[in-house]
Enzyme design. Structure first.
Site: not given
Ligand code: RB5
Length: 139
Positions: A64, A97
């Site tokens: 993400c 680990h």
């Molecule tokens: C999305 O904008 C962002 O919040 C997501 O990709 C991530 O970083 C969340 O932890």
């Protein structure tokens, strides 16, 4: 052929596609998302959790923006040991680990070259077992 699951939100979509391209010799189980349209990362962390739990793939990668949200979501599944890594050393240690079975990357944090090197290290590094096995078994 090594089977690897991969999941991301919109923040990780571009990097997911680049990783699949760079490691095109692997058997990818792509759990989405499939565009950079805004989505909620918990659903994709959950999809990874389910894939690992069901044995659809032995290992995976979640991405993400920061790597934080999607790794938290994936780690809610007891079968998942997701490690958020920002360096090759962390990726190696996560395997040696912690026997990490999911590599988490932050596409807005880690540059592409480092991310690719983390994937390479995650795939190539073995769990050391021994005292680490005792600790991992307590998780
Ligand atoms: C999305 O904008 C962002 O919040 C997501 O990709 C991530 O970083 C969340 O932890």
């Amino acid at each position: 052929m090594t089977k690897l699951a991969i999941a991301c939100d919109h923040g990780g979509y571009a990097l997911k596609e680049k990783i699949k391209q760079e490691f095109s010799g692997l058997d990818w189980l792509d759990l989405g998302t499939d565009s950079d349209e805004s989505v909620d990362y918990p659903a994709f962390g959950k999809a990874m959790g389910e894939a690992i739990t069901n044995g659809d793939a032995p290992r995976g990668i979640v991405i993400c923006g920061s790597g934080i949200g999607i790794s938290i979501a994936a780690n809610r599944f007891p079968a998942v040991r997701a490690a958020l890594c920002t360096s090759v050393e962390m990726a190696e240690l996560s395997r040696q680990h912690n026997n990490a079975n999911v590599l988490a990357l932050g596409a807005r944090i880690t540059d592409e070259e480092t991310a690719m090197a983390c994937v390479r290290a995650f795939l190539a590094t073995e769990f050391e077992g021994g005292r680490h096995e005792r600790r991992v078994s307590q998780l």
